[in-house]
Design a protein around this motif. Structure first.
Motif, mmCIF file in Angstrom:
data_model
loop_
_atom_site.group_PDB
_atom_site.id
_atom_site.type_symbol
_atom_site.label_atom_id
_atom_site.label_comp_id
_atom_site.label_asym_id
_atom_site.label_seq_id
_atom_site.Cartn_x
_atom_site.Cartn_y
_atom_site.Cartn_z
ATOM 1 N N THR A 1 1.323 61.110 60.933
ATOM 2 C CA THR A 1 1.482 59.900 60.121
ATOM 3 C C THR A 1 2.400 58.904 60.818
ATOM 4 O O THR A 1 2.133 57.697 60.824
ATOM 5 C CB THR A 1 2.022 60.260 58.727
ATOM 6 O OG1 THR A 1 1.124 61.199 58.113
ATOM 7 C CG2 THR A 1 2.137 59.038 57.839
ATOM 8 N N LEU B 1 0.462 57.405 63.626
ATOM 9 C CA LEU B 1 -0.484 56.442 63.069
ATOM 10 C C LEU B 1 0.196 55.105 62.825
ATOM 11 O O LEU B 1 -0.345 54.049 63.155
ATOM 12 C CB LEU B 1 -1.102 56.978 61.772
ATOM 13 C CG LEU B 1 -1.973 55.995 60.978
ATOM 14 C CD1 LEU B 1 -3.181 55.555 61.787
ATOM 15 C CD2 LEU B 1 -2.399 56.642 59.663
ATOM 16 N N TYR C 1 -8.052 58.249 60.531
ATOM 17 C CA TYR C 1 -7.446 56.928 60.689
ATOM 18 C C TYR C 1 -6.946 56.737 62.116
ATOM 19 O O TYR C 1 -7.134 55.689 62.716
ATOM 20 C CB TYR C 1 -6.266 56.739 59.734
ATOM 21 C CG TYR C 1 -6.612 56.351 58.316
ATOM 22 C CD1 TYR C 1 -7.807 55.736 57.989
ATOM 23 C CD2 TYR C 1 -5.714 56.586 57.290
ATOM 24 C CE1 TYR C 1 -8.106 55.375 56.697
ATOM 25 C CE2 TYR C 1 -5.996 56.230 55.984
ATOM 26 C CZ TYR C 1 -7.198 55.617 55.688
ATOM 27 O OH TYR C 1 -7.470 55.260 54.406
ATOM 28 N N ARG C 2 -6.289 57.775 62.661
ATOM 29 C CA ARG C 2 -5.763 57.662 64.021
ATOM 30 C C ARG C 2 -6.880 57.431 65.028
ATOM 31 O O ARG C 2 -6.740 56.618 65.943
ATOM 32 C CB ARG C 2 -4.962 58.908 64.404
ATOM 33 C CG ARG C 2 -3.593 58.949 63.730
ATOM 34 C CD ARG C 2 -2.695 59.985 64.337
ATOM 35 N NE ARG C 2 -2.342 59.602 65.710
ATOM 36 C CZ ARG C 2 -1.985 60.470 66.648
ATOM 37 N NH1 ARG C 2 -1.921 61.754 66.382
ATOM 38 N NH2 ARG C 2 -1.681 60.057 67.852
#
Length: 86
Positions: free
Chosen positions: A13, A16, A72-73
């Motif tokens: 996270t 990211l 997402y990454r």
């Protein structure tokens, strides 16, 4: 074992967030230099909607928060590569 997964989620996270800031910087630099395009502006909006739908489908299918962050990454990293080459 459980602590390890939380540490990994926290690290991913954080990465990211850093990667997303990089993409934002690249896009802002393009805009500042007059190289921003309407297509890129449209992409900035639509990719967020698509990413949200992907995340919702991942969770609905029993996926984890870590899978959402990994997806997402991948998307953010692909944007960074594309923008660096532009």
């Amino acid at each position: 074992m459980m602590l390890g997964s939380w540490v990994r989620l926290t690290l991913d996270t954080t990465l990211l967030g850093l990667e997303a800031q990089s993409v934002i910087s690249l896009r802002l630099a393009q805009i500042a230099m007059g190289q921003g395009t309407p297509a890129e502006a449209q992409l900035m909006v639509t990719e967020k909607m698509l990413a949200f739908m992907d995340a919702a489908m991942t969770v609905a299918a029993g996926g984890s928060a870590h899978q959402v962050v990994q997806n997402y990454r991948r998307q953010v990293q692909a944007n960074a590569r594309r923008l660096r080459l532009a």
